[in-house]
Design a protein around this motif. Structure first.
Motif, mmCIF file in Angstrom:
data_model
loop_
_atom_site.group_PDB
_atom_site.id
_atom_site.type_symbol
_atom_site.label_atom_id
_atom_site.label_comp_id
_atom_site.label_asym_id
_atom_site.label_seq_id
_atom_site.Cartn_x
_atom_site.Cartn_y
_atom_site.Cartn_z
ATOM 1 N N ALA A 83 -0.072 -20.782 -12.006
ATOM 2 C CA ALA A 83 0.835 -19.620 -12.357
ATOM 3 C C ALA A 83 0.832 -18.588 -11.265
ATOM 4 O O ALA A 83 -0.138 -18.629 -10.574
ATOM 5 N N ASP A 84 1.925 -17.866 -11.100
ATOM 6 C CA ASP A 84 1.956 -16.859 -10.009
ATOM 7 C C ASP A 84 2.673 -15.827 -10.568
ATOM 8 O O ASP A 84 3.874 -15.917 -11.380
ATOM 9 N N PRO A 85 2.526 -14.454 -10.121
ATOM 10 C CA PRO A 85 3.640 -13.566 -10.695
ATOM 11 C C PRO A 85 5.036 -13.514 -10.430
ATOM 12 O O PRO A 85 5.696 -13.209 -11.297
ATOM 13 N N GLY A 86 5.621 -14.443 -9.552
ATOM 14 C CA GLY A 86 6.786 -14.731 -9.407
ATOM 15 C C GLY A 86 7.306 -15.618 -10.619
ATOM 16 O O GLY A 86 8.633 -15.635 -10.529
ATOM 17 N N LEU A 87 6.627 -16.211 -11.222
ATOM 18 C CA LEU A 87 7.144 -17.052 -12.371
ATOM 19 C C LEU A 87 7.949 -16.513 -13.560
ATOM 20 O O LEU A 87 8.874 -16.974 -14.164
ATOM 21 N N PHE A 88 7.792 -15.197 -13.708
ATOM 22 C CA PHE A 88 8.317 -14.638 -15.049
ATOM 23 C C PHE A 88 10.016 -14.293 -14.298
ATOM 24 O O PHE A 88 10.725 -13.820 -15.349
ATOM 25 N N GLY A 89 10.262 -14.381 -13.036
ATOM 26 C CA GLY A 89 11.513 -14.055 -12.800
ATOM 27 C C GLY A 89 11.791 -12.518 -12.270
ATOM 28 O O GLY A 89 12.717 -12.133 -11.852
ATOM 29 N N ILE A 90 10.624 -11.871 -12.396
ATOM 30 C CA ILE A 90 10.777 -10.393 -12.112
ATOM 31 C C ILE A 90 10.812 -10.140 -10.567
ATOM 32 O O ILE A 90 11.752 -9.386 -10.240
ATOM 33 N N ALA A 91 10.098 -10.646 -9.937
ATOM 34 C CA ALA A 91 10.118 -10.650 -8.431
ATOM 35 C C ALA A 91 11.684 -10.925 -8.036
ATOM 36 O O ALA A 91 12.220 -10.271 -7.209
ATOM 37 N N PRO A 92 12.025 -12.174 -8.321
ATOM 38 C CA PRO A 92 13.350 -12.550 -7.768
ATOM 39 C C PRO A 92 14.535 -11.573 -8.215
ATOM 40 O O PRO A 92 15.460 -11.176 -7.579
ATOM 41 N N MET A 93 14.495 -10.889 -9.627
ATOM 42 C CA MET A 93 15.418 -10.025 -10.099
ATOM 43 C C MET A 93 15.187 -8.605 -9.235
ATOM 44 O O MET A 93 16.344 -7.751 -8.925
ATOM 45 N N ALA A 94 14.032 -8.273 -9.133
ATOM 46 C CA ALA A 94 14.054 -7.132 -8.104
ATOM 47 C C ALA A 94 14.327 -7.077 -6.900
ATOM 48 O O ALA A 94 15.058 -6.246 -6.269
ATOM 49 N N ALA A 95 14.275 -8.451 -6.261
ATOM 50 C CA ALA A 95 14.751 -8.698 -4.992
ATOM 51 C C ALA A 95 16.214 -8.568 -4.770
ATOM 52 O O ALA A 95 16.989 -8.103 -4.038
ATOM 53 N N LEU A 96 16.874 -9.165 -5.981
ATOM 54 C CA LEU A 96 18.300 -9.130 -6.189
ATOM 55 C C LEU A 96 18.882 -7.648 -6.211
ATOM 56 O O LEU A 96 19.892 -7.388 -5.672
ATOM 57 N N GLY A 97 17.945 -6.684 -6.745
ATOM 58 C CA GLY A 97 18.536 -5.256 -6.814
ATOM 59 C C GLY A 97 18.693 -4.756 -5.570
ATOM 60 O O GLY A 97 19.425 -3.891 -5.253
#
Length: 328
Positions: A83-97
């Motif tokens: 498991a990694d912090p990016g697994l929740f989708g929060i990092a990719p969505m923050a990057a999209l913002g």
């Protein structure tokens, strides 16, 4: 048993603090312009140290501590060593913002870039809550995070492909690589407060994560409320990962690697892994950033996100091989 392990854990934390005490001053001296205390003073040395290198070092410590602790908590919550912090989708969505701030041109405005990134992280947290609902199912929660990560990745690629001008495209691609270059005290404060709050929430999750190692049914019998734990995990991850992406772009593999590095020196409980992972994450990111500064490249510095991906991919492969042997 925990009493016998306590000095061992204290020794690990003390060793990590000692390494940090050595690494921080060295990070202030290292760079394209080396500053030596034994050589004639470099012109504008004080300004370089206070305005450029010190905030960069502090930011590395803050982001590394947050990512390391989040990785340890997520591996305990999902009971998955990969498991990694990016697994929740929060990092990719923050990057999209953040990408949308470049796409629309608002990134040139003060605070617009981190604000867009934090809104993206908040959107991911809201989506996770809506999809997972009150079921508190770890499997459903993980699948929801993977869906959000996939969707945000596709939208980010779309924004890149229809970028309005070459300058915006260059800024988007460069920012997504992740770096601490040219960061100031302004970025430190943006990341510090959410990360500190996120770490407090993770510490509150510690006893529940310990109980969860016995299984969901046993954890419930011990008084763990799965919905509350899930909400705390989402909030903590959103604050830490969202603020990190807001100021530094995508920096991966820290949350994956660090818990595995320190776990053999602890009693294996998630709660006892949080503090060593935070310290080791801070140390790893600080050292990696120093290496990025001193490695000579024709186009400038090696991007921190690229450097950690080059180190993290073989580490991930090694974990997969080990897990395959254990399951064989």
């Amino acid at each position: 048993m925990s009493g016998a392990r306590l000095p061992f854990g204290l020794g690990l934390n003390a060793a990590l603090l000692g390494l940090l005490a050595l690494a921080v001053p060295l990070s202030l001296l290292a760079g394209q312009v080396w500053i030596s205390p034994y050589a004639p003073p470099v012109r504008n040395a004080v300004a370089i140290l206070i305005e450029l290198r010190l905030p960069r070092a502090v930011l590395a410590l803050v982001l590394g501590a947050g990512l390391g602790a989040t990785g340890a908590a997520m591996q305990g919550y999902l009971r998955n060593p990969l498991a990694d912090p990016g697994l929740f989708g929060i990092a990719p969505m923050a990057a999209l913002g953040a990408v949308l701030s470049f796409y629309t041109g608002y990134a040139v405005q003060p605070l617009a870039l981190p604000l867009f990134a934090l809104v993206g992280a908040g959107a991911a947290m809201l989506l996770l809550g809506l999809i997972a609902g009150r079921s508190a199912s770890v499997a459903l929660f993980t699948l929801a995070g993977m869906m959000i990560a996939s969707l945000s990745g596709a939208l980010t690629s779309l924004a890149i492909s229809v970028s309005p001008n070459p300058f915006a495209l260059s800024e988007i691609v460069t920012w997504l690589m992740g770096a601490l270059e040219n960061r100031s005290w302004h970025e430190v404060w943006i990341a510090l407060v959410p990360t500190a709050l996120g770490l407090v929430l993770l510490a509150r999750c510690g006893p529940a994560l310990d109980a969860l190692t016995l299984g969901e049914a046993a954890a419930r019998s011990l008084g763990v409320e799965p919905v509350r734990l899930q909400a705390l995990m989402v909030a903590a991850t959103g604050l830490i990962v969202g603020s990190g992406v807001a100021v530094a772009g995508i920096i991966g593999f820290v949350g994956l690697m660090v818990p595995h590095m320190v776990r053999p020196f602890t009693d294996q409980r998630p709660s006892s892994l949080l503090l060593p992972s935070a310290l080791a994450g801070a140390l790893l990111l600080l050292v990696a950033d120093c290496l990025c500064r001193v490695i000579p490249l024709a186009g400038g510095e090696l991007r921190l996100g690229i450097a950690l991906s080059l180190a993290g991919a073989p580490f991930f492969l090694r974990l997969l091989i080990r897990l395959r042997r254990e399951l064989a």
